[in-house]
Design a protein around this motif. Sequence first.
Motif, PDB file in Angstrom:
ATOM      1  N   VAL A  85       0.832  -1.206   0.000  1.00 16.23           N
ATOM      2  CA  VAL A  85       0.000   0.000   0.000  1.00 16.23           C
ATOM      3  C   VAL A  85       0.872   1.265   0.000  1.00 16.23           C
ATOM      4  O   VAL A  85       0.626   2.212  -0.744  1.00 16.23           O
ATOM      5  N   ARG A  86       1.935   1.280   0.811  1.00 20.00           N
ATOM      6  CA  ARG A  86       2.742   2.514   0.869  1.00 20.00           C
ATOM      7  C   ARG A  86       3.480   2.741  -0.445  1.00 20.00           C
ATOM      8  O   ARG A  86       3.756   3.884  -0.811  1.00 20.00           O
ATOM      9  N   HIS A  87       3.811   1.653  -1.167  1.00 19.89           N
ATOM     10  CA  HIS A  87       4.458   1.848  -2.466  1.00 19.89           C
ATOM     11  C   HIS A  87       3.540   2.632  -3.416  1.00 19.89           C
ATOM     12  O   HIS A  87       4.007   3.436  -4.215  1.00 19.89           O
ATOM     13  N   GLN A  88       2.239   2.380  -3.336  1.00 21.32           N
ATOM     14  CA  GLN A  88       1.314   3.107  -4.210  1.00 21.32           C
ATOM     15  C   GLN A  88       1.012   4.501  -3.671  1.00 21.32           C
ATOM     16  O   GLN A  88       0.724   5.418  -4.436  1.00 21.32           O
ATOM     17  N   LEU A  89       1.110   4.669  -2.350  1.00 18.70           N
ATOM     18  CA  LEU A  89       0.792   5.975  -1.747  1.00 18.70           C
ATOM     19  C   LEU A  89       1.610   7.094  -2.392  1.00 18.70           C
ATOM     20  O   LEU A  89       1.096   8.180  -2.648  1.00 18.70           O
ATOM     21  N   LEU A  90       2.891   6.835  -2.646  1.00 18.86           N
ATOM     22  CA  LEU A  90       3.760   7.906  -3.141  1.00 18.86           C
ATOM     23  C   LEU A  90       3.863   7.950  -4.657  1.00 18.86           C
ATOM     24  O   LEU A  90       4.622   8.748  -5.206  1.00 18.86           O
ATOM     25  N   TYR A  91       3.092   7.111  -5.350  1.00 16.60           N
ATOM     26  CA  TYR A  91       3.207   7.023  -6.804  1.00 16.60           C
ATOM     27  C   TYR A  91       2.759   8.324  -7.481  1.00 16.60           C
ATOM     28  O   TYR A  91       1.599   8.715  -7.374  1.00 16.60           O
TER      29      TYR A  91
ATOM     30  N   ASP B 244      -2.925  15.727   2.530  1.00 17.35           N
ATOM     31  CA  ASP B 244      -1.642  15.490   3.200  1.00 17.35           C
ATOM     32  C   ASP B 244      -1.483  13.985   3.422  1.00 17.35           C
ATOM     33  O   ASP B 244      -1.981  13.444   4.410  1.00 17.35           O
ATOM     34  N   PHE B 245      -0.777  13.334   2.495  1.00 14.80           N
ATOM     35  CA  PHE B 245      -0.595  11.884   2.591  1.00 14.80           C
ATOM     36  C   PHE B 245       0.373  11.513   3.718  1.00 14.80           C
ATOM     37  O   PHE B 245       0.422  10.358   4.121  1.00 14.80           O
ATOM     38  N   THR B 246       1.154  12.492   4.200  1.00 17.76           N
ATOM     39  CA  THR B 246       2.095  12.166   5.282  1.00 17.76           C
ATOM     40  C   THR B 246       1.385  12.081   6.631  1.00 17.76           C
ATOM     41  O   THR B 246       1.978  11.657   7.622  1.00 17.76           O
ATOM     42  N   SER B 247       0.105  12.496   6.674  1.00 18.31           N
ATOM     43  CA  SER B 247      -0.650  12.416   7.930  1.00 18.31           C
ATOM     44  C   SER B 247      -1.286  11.048   8.133  1.00 18.31           C
ATOM     45  O   SER B 247      -1.693  10.702   9.240  1.00 18.31           O
ATOM     46  N   ALA B 248      -1.383  10.266   7.073  1.00 11.05           N
ATOM     47  CA  ALA B 248      -2.146   9.004   7.131  1.00 11.05           C
ATOM     48  C   ALA B 248      -1.440   7.964   7.990  1.00 11.05           C
ATOM     49  O   ALA B 248      -0.214   7.865   7.987  1.00 11.05           O
ATOM     50  N   GLN B 249      -2.240   7.204   8.723  1.00 15.33           N
ATOM     51  CA  GLN B 249      -1.713   6.087   9.508  1.00 15.33           C
ATOM     52  C   GLN B 249      -2.198   4.781   8.890  1.00 15.33           C
ATOM     53  O   GLN B 249      -3.370   4.664   8.504  1.00 15.33           O
ATOM     54  N   PHE B 250      -1.293   3.814   8.799  1.00 18.02           N
ATOM     55  CA  PHE B 250      -1.608   2.534   8.165  1.00 18.02           C
ATOM     56  C   PHE B 250      -1.445   1.418   9.180  1.00 18.02           C
ATOM     57  O   PHE B 250      -0.483   1.395   9.934  1.00 18.02           O
ATOM     58  N   GLU B 251      -2.405   0.509   9.172  1.00 22.03           N
ATOM     59  CA  GLU B 251      -2.316  -0.620  10.089  1.00 22.03           C
ATOM     60  C   GLU B 251      -2.669  -1.911   9.353  1.00 22.03           C
ATOM     61  O   GLU B 251      -3.699  -1.992   8.677  1.00 22.03           O
TER      62      GLU B 251
ATOM     63  N   VAL C 187       5.515   6.663   6.278  1.00 20.47           N
ATOM     64  CA  VAL C 187       5.742   5.398   5.568  1.00 20.47           C
ATOM     65  C   VAL C 187       7.239   5.166   5.331  1.00 20.47           C
ATOM     66  O   VAL C 187       7.624   4.360   4.479  1.00 20.47           O
ATOM     67  N   ARG C 188       8.079   5.876   6.086  1.00 21.65           N
ATOM     68  CA  ARG C 188       9.546   5.717   6.024  1.00 21.65           C
ATOM     69  C   ARG C 188      10.053   5.801   4.586  1.00 21.65           C
ATOM     70  O   ARG C 188      10.807   4.931   4.128  1.00 21.65           O
ATOM     71  N   ALA C 189       9.623   6.858   3.898  1.00 23.08           N
ATOM     72  CA  ALA C 189       9.963   6.959   2.476  1.00 23.08           C
ATOM     73  C   ALA C 189      10.445   8.353   2.107  1.00 23.08           C
ATOM     74  O   ALA C 189      10.118   9.340   2.784  1.00 23.08           O
ATOM     75  N   LEU C 190      11.214   8.411   1.041  1.00 20.23           N
ATOM     76  CA  LEU C 190      11.603   9.674   0.427  1.00 20.23           C
ATOM     77  C   LEU C 190      11.058   9.673  -0.997  1.00 20.23           C
ATOM     78  O   LEU C 190      11.092   8.644  -1.669  1.00 20.23           O
ATOM     79  N   ASN C 191      10.577  10.830  -1.438  1.00 19.42           N
ATOM     80  CA  ASN C 191      10.112  10.946  -2.816  1.00 19.42           C
ATOM     81  C   ASN C 191      10.950  11.997  -3.527  1.00 19.42           C
ATOM     82  O   ASN C 191      11.091  13.119  -3.032  1.00 19.42           O
ATOM     83  N   PHE C 192      11.520  11.611  -4.665  1.00 23.98           N
ATOM     84  CA  PHE C 192      12.353  12.527  -5.439  1.00 23.98           C
ATOM     85  C   PHE C 192      11.600  12.952  -6.688  1.00 23.98           C
ATOM     86  O   PHE C 192      11.057  12.107  -7.416  1.00 23.98           O
ATOM     87  N   VAL C 193      11.567  14.247  -6.921  1.00 26.17           N
ATOM     88  CA  VAL C 193      10.912  14.786  -8.109  1.00 26.17           C
ATOM     89  C   VAL C 193      12.018  15.275  -9.049  1.00 26.17           C
ATOM     90  O   VAL C 193      12.751  16.204  -8.729  1.00 26.17           O
ATOM     91  N   LEU C 194      12.139  14.579 -10.183  1.00 29.84           N
ATOM     92  CA  LEU C 194      13.211  14.844 -11.145  1.00 29.84           C
ATOM     93  C   LEU C 194      12.613  15.590 -12.335  1.00 29.84           C
ATOM     94  O   LEU C 194      11.790  15.030 -13.064  1.00 29.84           O
TER      95      LEU C 194
ATOM     96  N   VAL D 189      10.344   9.488  -8.215  1.00 23.91           N
ATOM     97  CA  VAL D 189      10.946   8.228  -7.788  1.00 23.91           C
ATOM     98  C   VAL D 189      10.943   8.183  -6.269  1.00 23.91           C
ATOM     99  O   VAL D 189      11.510   9.067  -5.617  1.00 23.91           O
ATOM    100  N   ALA D 190      10.294   7.162  -5.702  1.00 25.09           N
ATOM    101  CA  ALA D 190      10.228   7.021  -4.249  1.00 25.09           C
ATOM    102  C   ALA D 190      11.094   5.852  -3.809  1.00 25.09           C
ATOM    103  O   ALA D 190      11.202   4.851  -4.519  1.00 25.09           O
ATOM    104  N   VAL D 191      11.739   6.005  -2.643  1.00 25.52           N
ATOM    105  CA  VAL D 191      12.461   4.881  -2.029  1.00 25.52           C
ATOM    106  C   VAL D 191      11.908   4.660  -0.630  1.00 25.52           C
ATOM    107  O   VAL D 191      11.553   5.610   0.071  1.00 25.52           O
ATOM    108  N   PHE D 192      11.833   3.402  -0.241  1.00 20.10           N
ATOM    109  CA  PHE D 192      11.154   3.003   0.990  1.00 20.10           C
ATOM    110  C   PHE D 192      12.111   2.228   1.884  1.00 20.10           C
ATOM    111  O   PHE D 192      12.656   1.202   1.462  1.00 20.10           O
ATOM    112  N   ALA D 193      12.283   2.712   3.138  1.00 21.21           N
ATOM    113  CA  ALA D 193      13.081   1.972   4.117  1.00 21.21           C
ATOM    114  C   ALA D 193      12.174   1.009   4.868  1.00 21.21           C
ATOM    115  O   ALA D 193      10.953   1.203   4.928  1.00 21.21           O
TER     116      ALA D 193
END
Lengths: 460, 131
Positions: free
Chosen positions: A264-270, A286-293, B65-72, B23-27
Amino acid sequence: MPDPVRLGGGQGFYGDTPRAVEGLLAEGIDYLCLEALAELTLAILQKDRARDETLGYTRDLPRYLAASLPAVVDGRVKVVTNAGGINPAAAAHAAKETAKALGISGLRIATVLGDDLMTRLGPLHADTTSRLANLDTGEPFEALPAAPLFASAYIGAFPIAEALAQGADIVITGRVADACLFLGPLIHEHGWTRDDWDRLSAGILVGHLLECSGQVAGGNFSGEWWTIPEPWNLPYPIAEVAADGTAVITKPAASGGRVDVDTVRHQLLYEVHDPASYFSPDVVADFTSAQFEDLGSDRVQVSDVRGKPATDTYKALLAYHAGWAGETRVAFSWPDAPEKAKATAAILAKRVEMAGIEVREWCFEYWGVDALGGPTVPPLAPGVEPPECVLRAAWRCDDERTSRAVGRELVPLALSAPPAGLTGMGRGMAGASTELLGLWPTLIDKTLVDPGVTVTVEEI
Amino acid sequence: MARIALRELCGYRAGDKGDISDVAVFAYDDETYAVIVEQVTAERVRALFGSMVRGDVTRYEAPNVRALNFVLRGALGGGGPKSLRSDNLGKTLGGALVRLEIDVPDEIAARRRPRPDVTWADAILDALPQS
């Protein structure tokens, strides 16, 4: 009023499979949301409409409707789609014809119009605050390289909610923003208001997660993708959304795929740019406010989403003709495969130049070496040679004839170039041509768009 | 300390808007997220992509979500329907970004993600009529 509302993401792009519908309906959903558009899709639809003015919508709509109409007639589900593309009226006509062919009547089909700005770009250029400047580059509208071919505003979810309030069973729109296809039914069912920023933001987040179908459920997933269950049995996502905006993202139990916090988080930032300010027509989420469980069993709960007031503008997308492109591929084997490929690129370019063919732009890629990664790929260690290399050459010319002529300069190299003989070109051989379109994103004052947005419900 | 590529520790996903690549990277844990916040800067990403990216690189943080998003910007050869690149939508740029190397304490380096096991694909492919 169902609570929570169950939304199904039955389509992620033009070309996705209508077989998704069966699995979602079997699982039980209140709304089937079919998201058919992308920037590239609008360009494809423009080419269709240029050939035939009754086209310009995604032509797989009748197949999606054929799969879903029996359930719509039974009152089990409603369909919301932006398959109208740049010609929603034509899409609505196709929907009626589909129903007629199936012997179905008594349906209410809504058409949302007003996103198409093509006929009034002149006045908009004069009146809108942005002056139609390019949103990404800042270039003024006067710098647009060629006449616009389409111009569509990304409108919001409220016209969809209005159509549903008028009793629509099927809502067909043009360039409604992807996530708003999902927000519209939530506004209608839960009575969310225009300034309920947190709830609207929650709906946008849910829509964003579902709009790319399988991508939220293990598709294109960079985690342990090889452990995704039955990846051939494609997972189309479902969201159960409560009135307070809290949602559970899941998928039909009978499908493959996986829904967990990681997928889910992979799609959140797409494609969101700034995740703390994701601009949509109806709210800045604000997607950074969301909590996921993780609730287990392919269920992820999303809560606490916050939103900020919407802006005064809609994003709009214009496109212009940008020339013609052709491409070809030639494979070379060990030894010295990359050198052979590079030499062949140079020989092709030289022959094209000698023939007096004007190429505006070349793109040479060396597949098996660095075609995709470019400068991010480190050089091979000394003495290490790739076992093979494919030269892919692409070119841009001003017209289609010239573009085709470039490809023809490659063919004689079969017997007169570095070894060994134009392997791997495939049966298409060289130089099929494609029209290129340049994109021009801009901003339009909402006050100049909203009065033209109409919702028409027709019973068939 | 160990120097390892981001691919050993992080997930990734890339998408497009016009000529912009996201491009997003996830820890996978807080310690690794803290390391990438410190070391995977917009400047380093800009340098990694070199001539592939003509414009600026901006970084956004998503700690939830422990992620960084890069806008290129200027990253796709003119944008999807105009680009001559085979990857005109930049879908593979996530994989390109995780080539970037970071320095991590040994206990974080030990959290390397496993390599793919696709024996299930062999089973399918081996059963096909192939020449």
